[in-house]
Motif scaffolding. Structure first.
Motif, PDB file in Angstrom:
ATOM      1  N   GLU A   1     -28.095   3.188  64.532  1.00 55.56           N
ATOM      2  CA  GLU A   1     -28.441   3.705  65.859  1.00 55.56           C
ATOM      3  C   GLU A   1     -27.204   4.272  66.797  1.00 55.56           C
ATOM      4  O   GLU A   1     -26.279   3.598  66.916  1.00 55.56           O
ATOM      5  CB  GLU A   1     -29.223   2.698  66.513  1.00 55.56           C
ATOM      6  CG  GLU A   1     -30.390   2.078  65.631  1.00 55.56           C
ATOM      7  CD  GLU A   1     -31.216   0.874  66.593  1.00 55.56           C
ATOM      8  OE1 GLU A   1     -31.186   0.919  67.808  1.00 55.56           O
ATOM      9  OE2 GLU A   1     -32.135   0.511  65.715  1.00 55.56           O
TER      10      GLU A   1
ATOM     11  N   ASN B   1     -30.848   6.995  71.359  1.00 58.02           N
ATOM     12  CA  ASN B   1     -32.099   7.095  71.200  1.00 58.02           C
ATOM     13  C   ASN B   1     -32.173   7.624  69.907  1.00 58.02           C
ATOM     14  O   ASN B   1     -33.501   8.029  69.276  1.00 58.02           O
ATOM     15  CB  ASN B   1     -33.014   7.895  72.143  1.00 58.02           C
ATOM     16  CG  ASN B   1     -32.370   9.430  72.269  1.00 58.02           C
ATOM     17  OD1 ASN B   1     -31.277   9.741  71.985  1.00 58.02           O
ATOM     18  ND2 ASN B   1     -33.339  10.028  72.875  1.00 58.02           N
ATOM     19  N   LEU B   2     -31.053   7.656  69.054  1.00 55.89           N
ATOM     20  CA  LEU B   2     -31.436   8.278  67.611  1.00 55.89           C
ATOM     21  C   LEU B   2     -31.142   6.969  66.799  1.00 55.89           C
ATOM     22  O   LEU B   2     -30.436   6.394  66.809  1.00 55.89           O
ATOM     23  CB  LEU B   2     -30.002   9.195  67.363  1.00 55.89           C
ATOM     24  CG  LEU B   2     -29.850   9.978  66.193  1.00 55.89           C
ATOM     25  CD1 LEU B   2     -29.451  11.250  66.230  1.00 55.89           C
ATOM     26  CD2 LEU B   2     -29.209   9.048  65.140  1.00 55.89           C
TER      27      LEU B   2
ATOM     28  N   GLU C   1     -34.534   9.984  63.236  1.00 54.11           N
ATOM     29  CA  GLU C   1     -35.615  10.050  64.515  1.00 54.11           C
ATOM     30  C   GLU C   1     -34.919   9.974  65.717  1.00 54.11           C
ATOM     31  O   GLU C   1     -33.884   9.338  65.853  1.00 54.11           O
ATOM     32  CB  GLU C   1     -36.460   8.954  64.318  1.00 54.11           C
ATOM     33  CG  GLU C   1     -37.456   8.902  62.969  1.00 54.11           C
ATOM     34  CD  GLU C   1     -38.261   7.687  63.121  1.00 54.11           C
ATOM     35  OE1 GLU C   1     -38.546   6.918  63.973  1.00 54.11           O
ATOM     36  OE2 GLU C   1     -39.036   7.740  62.239  1.00 54.11           O
ATOM     37  N   VAL C   2     -35.389  10.698  66.832  1.00 53.20           N
ATOM     38  CA  VAL C   2     -35.016  10.774  68.071  1.00 53.20           C
ATOM     39  C   VAL C   2     -36.200  10.339  68.973  1.00 53.20           C
ATOM     40  O   VAL C   2     -37.142  11.191  68.962  1.00 53.20           O
ATOM     41  CB  VAL C   2     -34.286  12.095  68.734  1.00 53.20           C
ATOM     42  CG1 VAL C   2     -34.055  11.946  70.200  1.00 53.20           C
ATOM     43  CG2 VAL C   2     -33.028  12.217  67.903  1.00 53.20           C
ATOM     44  N   ASP C   3     -36.179   9.209  69.584  1.00 54.53           N
ATOM     45  CA  ASP C   3     -37.333   8.758  70.441  1.00 54.53           C
ATOM     46  C   ASP C   3     -38.583   8.600  69.545  1.00 54.53           C
ATOM     47  O   ASP C   3     -39.645   9.030  69.963  1.00 54.53           O
ATOM     48  CB  ASP C   3     -37.627   9.577  71.765  1.00 54.53           C
ATOM     49  CG  ASP C   3     -36.648   9.406  72.768  1.00 54.53           C
ATOM     50  OD1 ASP C   3     -35.906   8.161  72.735  1.00 54.53           O
ATOM     51  OD2 ASP C   3     -36.309  10.092  73.487  1.00 54.53           O
TER      52      ASP C   3
ATOM     53  N   LEU D   1     -29.494  18.271  67.355  1.00 53.02           N
ATOM     54  CA  LEU D   1     -29.471  17.122  68.007  1.00 53.02           C
ATOM     55  C   LEU D   1     -29.699  17.476  69.622  1.00 53.02           C
ATOM     56  O   LEU D   1     -30.514  16.570  70.270  1.00 53.02           O
ATOM     57  CB  LEU D   1     -28.456  16.137  68.007  1.00 53.02           C
ATOM     58  CG  LEU D   1     -27.957  15.637  66.691  1.00 53.02           C
ATOM     59  CD1 LEU D   1     -26.795  14.951  66.561  1.00 53.02           C
ATOM     60  CD2 LEU D   1     -29.144  14.678  66.203  1.00 53.02           C
TER      61      LEU D   1
ATOM     62  N   ALA E   1     -31.522  14.219  71.742  1.00 49.74           N
ATOM     63  CA  ALA E   1     -30.642  13.076  71.564  1.00 49.74           C
ATOM     64  C   ALA E   1     -29.787  12.755  72.577  1.00 49.74           C
ATOM     65  O   ALA E   1     -29.077  13.528  73.176  1.00 49.74           O
ATOM     66  CB  ALA E   1     -30.155  13.167  70.190  1.00 49.74           C
TER      67      ALA E   1
ATOM     68  N   CYS F   1     -26.838  11.523  72.536  1.00 52.39           N
ATOM     69  CA  CYS F   1     -25.763  11.322  71.747  1.00 52.39           C
ATOM     70  C   CYS F   1     -24.968  12.567  71.464  1.00 52.39           C
ATOM     71  O   CYS F   1     -25.886  13.447  71.543  1.00 52.39           O
ATOM     72  CB  CYS F   1     -25.598  10.433  70.542  1.00 52.39           C
ATOM     73  SG  CYS F   1     -26.672  10.948  69.369  1.00 52.39           S
TER      74      CYS F   1
ATOM     75  N   GLU G   1     -22.145   8.277  72.360  1.00 52.85           N
ATOM     76  CA  GLU G   1     -23.420   7.838  72.979  1.00 52.85           C
ATOM     77  C   GLU G   1     -23.147   8.315  74.650  1.00 52.85           C
ATOM     78  O   GLU G   1     -22.043   8.213  75.284  1.00 52.85           O
ATOM     79  CB  GLU G   1     -23.888   6.462  73.057  1.00 52.85           C
ATOM     80  CG  GLU G   1     -24.310   6.066  71.669  1.00 52.85           C
ATOM     81  CD  GLU G   1     -24.418   4.542  71.687  1.00 52.85           C
ATOM     82  OE1 GLU G   1     -25.483   4.256  71.168  1.00 52.85           O
ATOM     83  OE2 GLU G   1     -23.807   3.661  72.398  1.00 52.85           O
TER      84      GLU G   1
END
Length: 224
Positions: free
Chosen positions: A128, A131-132, A142-144, A201, A206, A208, A222
């Motif tokens: 992680e 939110n990735l 996945e993002v969110d 991204l 994302a 990050c 991040e």
């Protein structure tokens, strides 16, 4: 992740290598003990698949020699030697797993993944950053909670960056992990993949970001 297949029967080597590549691994193949030793000296592999009947020596001796070194990757023996005594000898020599020919390719892939999921191995965890989330087994990002479609090379780069969050990953390290011995590698291959990954991204929102350290490599950070 990069694997080494040590197998002198060309058809079997091609079958195993192709099956592992379809599972998103980068794969090198060699056919002799000498070439295996040279490859392992030059390259950091995540795992190896080893046949025991090699033309220039016994795979068991190679296995025993490799186990004397502290940085040897996990090794799956893939062989026609099928007696209980053979399996015991292979495991005693240092094999992490032992599979008998003929085999199902899906089982070879599953066993390699199982070795990589062992404690300290590169699989079996969710990584992680903000939110990735990267699932290292399913190779999903996945993002969110929304899946972000990424190419194999993009996922591999993201995995290396997220595992070293905040630290620079040299471009040479990414090249070694993403491309096999016979692959043609252009000087801009990694920058192009990073460019596409960075754009995807950003589009996925994302929290990050990938930063470039010119002439050195990349790092993931991040964001607040």
């Amino acid at each position: 992740m990069r694997l080494l297949v040590i197998e002198d029967e060309r058809r079997i080597a091609e079958l195993v290598a192709e099956g592992l590549r379809q599972a998103s691994f980068v794969v090198d193949t060699v056919a002799t003990v000498a070439d295996a030793q040279a490859a392992l000296e030059l390259t950091s592999y995540d795992a190896a698949v080893l046949d025991l009947g090699l033309p220039d020596g016994d795979g068991l001796r190679l296995l025993t020699a490799l186990r004397r070194k502290p940085d040897t990757p996990p090794i799956l023996v893939l062989t026609a030697r099928d007696t209980v005594e053979d399996r015991v000898a292979g495991l005693d020599a240092g094999a992490d797993d032992y599979l008998i020919k003929p085999f199902a390719m899906v089982e070879v892939v599953a066993r390699v993944k199982a070795l990589l999921r062992r404690p300290g191995g590169p699989l079996g965890v969710r990584l992680e950053a903000g939110n990735l989330v990267l699932d290292t087994v399913g190779r999903d990002v996945e993002v969110d909670g929304q899946v972000v479609p990424l190419a194999r090379q993009e996922i591999a780069i993201l995995e290396h960056l997220i595992r070293r969050l905040g630290r620079v990953v040299p471009k040479a390290v990414l090249e070694e992990k993403l491309y096999g011995m016979g692959d043609e590698l252009g000087s801009n291959a990694i920058p192009v993949h990073v460019h596409h990954l960075r754009r995807k991204l950003i589009e996925a929102k994302a929290v990050c970001a990938i930063h470039t350290v010119r002439g050195v490599g990349y790092f993931l950070e991040e964001q607040a």
